[in-house]
Design a protein around this motif. Structure first.
Motif, PDB file in Angstrom:
ATOM      1  N   LEU A  10       0.813  -1.218   0.000  1.00  8.23           N
ATOM      2  CA  LEU A  10       0.000   0.000   0.000  1.00  8.23           C
ATOM      3  C   LEU A  10       0.848   1.269   0.000  1.00  8.23           C
ATOM      4  CD1 LEU A  10      -2.958  -0.965   2.353  1.00  8.23           C
ATOM      5  CD2 LEU A  10      -2.944  -0.812  -0.143  1.00  8.23           C
ATOM      6  N   SER A  11       2.005   1.246   0.644  1.00  7.60           N
ATOM      7  CA  SER A  11       2.874   2.428   0.631  1.00  7.60           C
ATOM      8  C   SER A  11       3.342   2.739  -0.787  1.00  7.60           C
ATOM      9  CB  SER A  11       4.088   2.209   1.533  1.00  7.60           C
ATOM     10  OG  SER A  11       3.686   2.073   2.872  1.00  7.60           O
ATOM     11  N   THR A  12       3.699   1.711  -1.526  1.00  7.93           N
ATOM     12  CA  THR A  12       4.115   1.896  -2.915  1.00  7.93           C
ATOM     13  C   THR A  12       2.942   2.382  -3.757  1.00  7.93           C
ATOM     14  OG1 THR A  12       5.796   0.170  -2.684  1.00  7.93           O
ATOM     15  CG2 THR A  12       5.117   0.739  -4.934  1.00  7.93           C
ATOM     16  N   ALA A  13       1.776   1.814  -3.547  1.00  4.88           N
ATOM     17  CA  ALA A  13       0.586   2.222  -4.301  1.00  4.88           C
ATOM     18  C   ALA A  13       0.264   3.689  -4.027  1.00  4.88           C
ATOM     19  CB  ALA A  13      -0.602   1.330  -3.938  1.00  4.88           C
ATOM     20  N   LEU A  14       0.320   4.109  -2.775  1.00  6.54           N
ATOM     21  CA  LEU A  14       0.032   5.502  -2.430  1.00  6.54           C
ATOM     22  C   LEU A  14       1.084   6.457  -2.997  1.00  6.54           C
ATOM     23  CD1 LEU A  14      -1.210   4.910   1.189  1.00  6.54           C
ATOM     24  CD2 LEU A  14      -2.510   6.115  -0.584  1.00  6.54           C
ATOM     25  N   ALA A  15       2.314   5.997  -3.114  1.00  2.84           N
ATOM     26  CA  ALA A  15       3.378   6.835  -3.667  1.00  2.84           C
ATOM     27  C   ALA A  15       3.214   7.044  -5.176  1.00  2.84           C
ATOM     28  CB  ALA A  15       4.743   6.214  -3.373  1.00  2.84           C
ATOM     29  N   GLY A  16       2.349   6.250  -5.795  1.00  5.69           N
ATOM     30  CA  GLY A  16       2.173   6.302  -7.234  1.00  5.69           C
ATOM     31  C   GLY A  16       1.226   7.379  -7.746  1.00  5.69           C
ATOM     32  N   PHE A  17       0.626   8.168  -6.851  1.00  7.29           N
ATOM     33  CA  PHE A  17      -0.265   9.253  -7.285  1.00  7.29           C
ATOM     34  C   PHE A  17      -0.280  10.357  -6.225  1.00  7.29           C
ATOM     35  CE2 PHE A  17      -2.971   6.436  -4.830  1.00  7.29           C
ATOM     36  CZ  PHE A  17      -3.853   7.258  -4.156  1.00  7.29           C
ATOM     37  N   ASP A  18      -0.648  11.561  -6.663  1.00  9.06           N
ATOM     38  CA  ASP A  18      -0.664  12.714  -5.768  1.00  9.06           C
ATOM     39  C   ASP A  18      -2.046  13.320  -5.574  1.00  9.06           C
ATOM     40  OD1 ASP A  18       2.103  12.784  -5.185  1.00  9.06           O
ATOM     41  OD2 ASP A  18       2.490  13.706  -7.137  1.00  9.06           O
ATOM     42  N   ALA A  19      -2.979  13.030  -6.466  1.00  4.25           N
ATOM     43  CA  ALA A  19      -4.297  13.665  -6.441  1.00  4.25           C
ATOM     44  C   ALA A  19      -5.020  13.379  -5.126  1.00  4.25           C
ATOM     45  CB  ALA A  19      -5.136  13.184  -7.611  1.00  4.25           C
ATOM     46  N   ILE A  20      -5.632  14.447  -4.555  1.00  6.36           N
ATOM     47  CA  ILE A  20      -6.409  14.252  -3.337  1.00  6.36           C
ATOM     48  C   ILE A  20      -7.879  14.020  -3.689  1.00  6.36           C
ATOM     49  CG2 ILE A  20      -4.825  15.571  -1.871  1.00  6.36           C
ATOM     50  CD1 ILE A  20      -6.909  17.887  -1.993  1.00  6.36           C
ATOM     51  N   TRP A  21      -8.563  13.328  -2.789  1.00  7.85           N
ATOM     52  CA  TRP A  21      -9.985  13.004  -2.942  1.00  7.85           C
ATOM     53  C   TRP A  21     -10.254  12.338  -4.296  1.00  7.85           C
ATOM     54  CZ3 TRP A  21     -11.861  12.981   1.642  1.00  7.85           C
ATOM     55  CH2 TRP A  21     -11.537  13.964   2.577  1.00  7.85           C
ATOM     56  N   SER A  22      -9.321  11.502  -4.741  1.00 11.37           N
ATOM     57  CA  SER A  22      -9.422  10.810  -6.025  1.00 11.37           C
ATOM     58  C   SER A  22      -9.017   9.354  -5.816  1.00 11.37           C
ATOM     59  CB  SER A  22      -8.516  11.495  -7.056  1.00 11.37           C
ATOM     60  OG  SER A  22      -8.667  10.909  -8.323  1.00 11.37           O
TER      61      SER A  22
END
Length: 129
Positions: free
Chosen positions: A8-20
Motif C-alpha cells: 500500500l505504501s508503494t501504491a500511495l506513492a504512485g499518485f498525488d491527487a487528493i480526494w481521487s
C-alpha cells in the motif's frame, strides 16, 4: 487486479491527487479503494450502502448528521469507522491523510445526494491503480 501482494505504501506513492480514490482490489461486488485526502470533502449520503473508512496514515475527521444533531468522529492512524447507510457525512483532514475505503463497486465518491462539489473533489467511482 493483480494476483500478487500489493504494498500500500508503494501504491500511495504512485499518485498525488487528493480526494481521487484508486481501486486496489475487488472483493465480490466491493471495491477496496485507497485515497490521499486533505482539506474538506463534501456533505453526502449513500442511501443504500454503508461506507467503511480505515486511516492508513495521518488523521481523518468525519462529520456525521444524526437525529440529535451533528458530531465529528476523529480517526487517528490505524482507526476505522463505518458510516451507516442513509447518514449524511463529510470527511476532512486538516493535515492530510491516507485512507482505505470499502464500498460496493460503482459507488460514487460523492454519494447519491450531495452538496455542491468543490473543484478539488473528484466525482468518481474510483480509478484503476
Amino acid at each position: 487486479m493483480s494476483k500478487q501482494p500489493l504494498d500500500l505504501s508503494t501504491a500511495l506513492a504512485g499518485f498525488d491527487a487528493i480526494w481521487s480514490p484508486r481501486i486496489v482490489a475487488n472483493i465480490n461486488d466491493y471495491d477496496v479503494r485507497i485515497a490521499k485526502v486533505a482539506g474538506e470533502h463534501v456533505w453526502h449520503v449513500h442511501r443504500d450502502t454503508d461506507e467503511f473508512f480505515l486511516v492508513l496514515d495521518g488523521e481523518l475527521d468525519i462529520a456525521v448528521r444524526e437525529e440529535d444533531g451533528e458530531r465529528v468522529v476523529t480517526l487517528p492512524k490505524g482507526s476505522l469507522f463505518v458510516v451507516p447507510r442513509g447518514v449524511f457525512h463529510k470527511p476532512s483532514s486538516k493535515e492530510g491523510a491516507s485512507i482505505m475505503v470499502v464500498e460496493p463497486s460503482g459507488t460514487l465518491s460523492v454519494g447519491d445526494e450531495h452538496d455542491e462539489v468543490p473543484g478539488h473533489v473528484d466525482v468518481t467511482t474510483g480509478h484503476p491503480l
